[in-house]
Write an enzyme that holds these catalytic residues in place. Structure first.
Site: not given
Lengths: 359, 77
Positions: B10, B13
């Site tokens: 995502c 991250c």
């Protein structure tokens, strides 16, 4: 040549930061920012009316005038509320970590566990991309499956930011209603899944994982450390949700200005039984951030839509999202996914009907 | 040193991975940044919320994006 100090943007920013007085960096700026926030917030409505009447030369009572005022009032209002709320919530969240939640919930079987999980889901930070590691971590450390589900439903459904924004926009009654509704749905969803004993519907690899949790040493955080995290949270969240919000406000403005009250009451009013299932049906595949839903909720309620119907719509949009369901499919077999979606949907329907019947 | 960044991919991250690489660049040292997006690997290490970051096998951050300065401070120890 090498002695010439580097003057990239990055290092200049750094030295600016260093040159600010210590007390300012440690949170002293809040003493200026907070009163300023309240002052500006107080004058938003007259300002929006002034823009509509004096700059756009529109009649405030016309359809277009009402829509334009709504837009210019709601955009800064919702943005400002969101900023303050996210700052407070992110600051508070530095005190609750998923590890702590898990320690509280481990081995807690029965209805108490479900209730506790539903309540903890309100405040704990949750990102749908964490759903899988969190799920495995909970189940592996002895949190019962039903209790884990109560938490998994509650965390996105009762969104702490939405809760505080509802409080700011509609007062404590609606905010409390939203919290109770979400907790009730999460409680029963987890309870039912726990009673069905569906441990066999986890993907086999989940059960086979050898689990060697490492202890995480979190550094001790001071007030200004936590405040830094909170400011970062504001940047991340407000930066991410503003397109949803603008879309929500625009939709809200159209409803506010153009949809006649009589029509809305006829379709979304209390007396119409089928509007709850319809709202859920439309809401389920849609996904929006809770902050984007609020302007729509505000406009609908203002036009006489039934509260149960509107709450059911909002919950359907924010609680079950296709991305999260797809992610969960990695650990759950289709049967358990089906039960999960089914139970939550039924819960939302019941709440919608119930509120329309009693309020 | 080995820096592991955990996350399914995502936005947060990816930002964490970028910050880790920036920190390595600033430190000037020979450190390796590895991105781990396999759920089973994450779960077996006991990670509950992503993004997370481990330094030489020890988890240091979890559930939030650490700034490159924070990661740099860790590397320098």
């Amino acid at each position: 040549m090498s002695e010439i100090p580097c003057c990239s943007g990055e290092s200049r920013k750094q030295s600016d930061h260093e040159s600010q007085p210590r007390y300012w960096r440690r949170g002293g700026w809040l003493l200026v920012a907070l009163p300023l926030w309240f002052l500006v917030y107080h004058f938003l409505e007259p300002f929006a009316q002034w823009i509509t009447a004096s700059i756009f030369k529109l009649d405030l009572k016309s359809h277009l005038g009402a829509s334009v005022t709504f837009f210019f009032f709601d955009t800064p209002k919702v943005l400002m509320l969101l900023t303050l709320v996210v700052l407070v919530v992110t600051y508070l969240q530095t005190f609750v970590s998923p590890e702590r939640t898990r320690a509280i919930l481990a081995k807690r079987a029965g209805a108490w566990g479900n209730l506790l999980a539903s309540l903890l889901g309100i405040i704990t930070p949750f990102c749908s991309c964490s759903a899988v590691p969190l799920f495995i971590g909970f189940v592996k450390m002895g949190v019962p499956l039903g209790v884990t589900f109560s938490y998994l439903v509650s965390a996105p459904t009762v969104n702490e930011v939405a809760l505080l924004m509802l409080f700011g926009m509609f007062g404590w009654k609606i905010a409390l209603l939203y919290a109770i509704t979400g907790v009730t749905i999460s409680f029963f969803a987890g309870l039912v899944i726990g009673k069905l004993g569906m441990e066999s519907s986890l993907e086999p690899w989940v059960l086979e994982i050898t689990y060697n949790p490492e202890s995480v040493e979190e550094a001790k955080q001071s007030f200004s450390d936590r405040l830094d995290v909170a400011v970062q949270g504001v940047r991340d969240i407000v930066g991410k949700v503003w397109p949803y919000m603008l879309a929500g406000i625009a939709a809200g403005a159209l409803i506010h200005g153009y949809i006649p009250e009589s029509l809305l009451v006829k379709v979304m009013g209390k007396g119409v039984w089928w509007n709850v299932p319809l709202a859920v049906l439309i809401g389920l595949p849609l996904y929006s951030n809770a902050a984007g839903m609020l302007p729509i909720v505000q406009a609908l309620i203002g036009k006489g839509a039934a509260l149960g119907t509107v709450l059911a719509f909002m919950m359907a949009v924010i609680s079950l999202s296709p991305p999260e369901t797809i992610i969960l499919r990695k650990v759950l077999r289709p049967r358990l996914i089906g039960v999960f979606v089914g139970v939550v949907t039924i819960g939302i329907l019941v709440v919608g009907f119930l509120f329309n019947a009693i309020l | 040193m080995l820096i592991e960044v955990f996350g399914p991919g995502c936005m947060k991250c990816q930002t964490m991975e970028k910050h880790a690489k920036e920190a390595v660049e600033k430190s000037g040292g020979d450190h390796q940044v590895v991105k781990i997006s396999d759920y089973a690997a994450m779960a077996s290490r006991g990670i509950l919320s992503t993004p997370a970051l481990a330094l030489d096998g020890q988890i240091k951050f979890q559930g939030r994006v650490a700034s490159s300065d924070e990661i740099l401070a860790l590397i320098k120890g």
